[in-house]
Design a protein around this motif. Sequence first.
Motif, mmCIF file in Angstrom:
data_model
loop_
_atom_site.group_PDB
_atom_site.id
_atom_site.type_symbol
_atom_site.label_atom_id
_atom_site.label_comp_id
_atom_site.label_asym_id
_atom_site.label_seq_id
_atom_site.Cartn_x
_atom_site.Cartn_y
_atom_site.Cartn_z
ATOM 1 N N VAL A 66 -30.514 -11.315 3.305
ATOM 2 C CA VAL A 66 -29.523 -11.292 2.014
ATOM 3 C C VAL A 66 -28.323 -11.074 2.524
ATOM 4 N N SER A 67 -28.498 -9.484 3.990
ATOM 5 C CA SER A 67 -26.855 -9.288 3.572
ATOM 6 C C SER A 67 -26.316 -9.979 4.827
ATOM 7 N N THR A 68 -26.607 -10.686 6.072
ATOM 8 C CA THR A 68 -26.385 -11.679 7.052
ATOM 9 C C THR A 68 -25.723 -12.650 6.281
ATOM 10 N N VAL A 69 -26.509 -13.463 5.225
ATOM 11 C CA VAL A 69 -25.829 -14.605 4.019
ATOM 12 C C VAL A 69 -24.250 -14.009 4.219
ATOM 13 N N VAL A 70 -24.609 -13.144 2.884
ATOM 14 C CA VAL A 70 -23.904 -12.417 1.863
ATOM 15 C C VAL A 70 -22.685 -12.104 3.073
ATOM 16 N N LEU A 71 -22.827 -11.498 3.929
ATOM 17 C CA LEU A 71 -21.216 -10.745 4.463
ATOM 18 C C LEU A 71 -20.460 -12.112 5.619
ATOM 19 N N ILE A 76 -15.201 -15.451 5.677
ATOM 20 C CA ILE A 76 -14.959 -16.474 5.311
ATOM 21 C C ILE A 76 -13.505 -16.470 5.089
ATOM 22 N N PRO A 77 -12.876 -16.044 3.985
ATOM 23 C CA PRO A 77 -11.716 -16.893 3.818
ATOM 24 C C PRO A 77 -11.031 -15.850 3.931
ATOM 25 N N PHE A 78 -11.043 -14.460 5.358
ATOM 26 C CA PHE A 78 -10.255 -14.052 6.295
ATOM 27 C C PHE A 78 -10.128 -14.869 7.397
ATOM 28 N N GLY A 79 -11.157 -15.614 7.786
ATOM 29 C CA GLY A 79 -11.232 -15.920 9.359
ATOM 30 C C GLY A 79 -12.321 -15.245 10.437
ATOM 31 N N TRP A 80 -12.491 -14.553 9.792
ATOM 32 C CA TRP A 80 -13.459 -13.545 10.430
ATOM 33 C C TRP A 80 -14.987 -13.671 10.463
ATOM 34 N N HIS A 83 -16.524 -13.756 14.581
ATOM 35 C CA HIS A 83 -15.734 -11.812 14.836
ATOM 36 C C HIS A 83 -17.266 -11.875 14.945
ATOM 37 N N ILE A 84 -16.985 -10.768 15.982
ATOM 38 C CA ILE A 84 -18.660 -10.553 16.422
ATOM 39 C C ILE A 84 -18.258 -8.445 15.572
ATOM 40 N N TRP A 85 -17.280 -8.626 15.700
ATOM 41 C CA TRP A 85 -16.447 -6.766 15.523
ATOM 42 C C TRP A 85 -16.553 -6.608 13.858
ATOM 43 N N PRO A 86 -16.205 -7.859 13.130
ATOM 44 C CA PRO A 86 -16.607 -7.115 11.244
ATOM 45 C C PRO A 86 -18.350 -6.394 10.940
#
Length: 139
Positions: A66-71, A76-80, A83-86
């Motif tokens: 769930v945390s993988t899907v949600v994060l 997505i709205p930030f285009g991140w 990216h690995i760091w977030p």
Amino acid sequence: MITFIKLIIIGFLSGLILAASGKVIRLITGNKAEILLYNMEYMPVFKRWSDKWITGIIFHYMTCIVSTVVLFCMLIPFGWEMHIWPYILVYTAGSAALYFLSLLTDKPPAFNSFSSWFYWTFSHAVFGFAVAVLIRFWV
């Protein structure tokens, strides 16, 4: 739909990596921080099933998925989302704070054990890295 299924698989595989890193840390150091991955006794609704080993495992993997899907969706709205760091930052900071839920249980580790907090937080940084790398190269 394919992306969603891939994210579920990534959450599960990263959950395996998280559990393995906790187990390796426990085998090397004897530190019991990994127990928190499966402990549900501080959650009022789930507490009634906390004495069954399988529910802790299900809880762990469902949380990872769930945390993988949600994060991923939140980034997505930030285009991140690629990216690995977030992923590393969110999972590391989140787990560092959530460690203190250990105040609400009698099971180890102790809430004031710096080494347990460090190992718990480090394991989740590894989890975040695993999620991010798998997303980056597979999604």
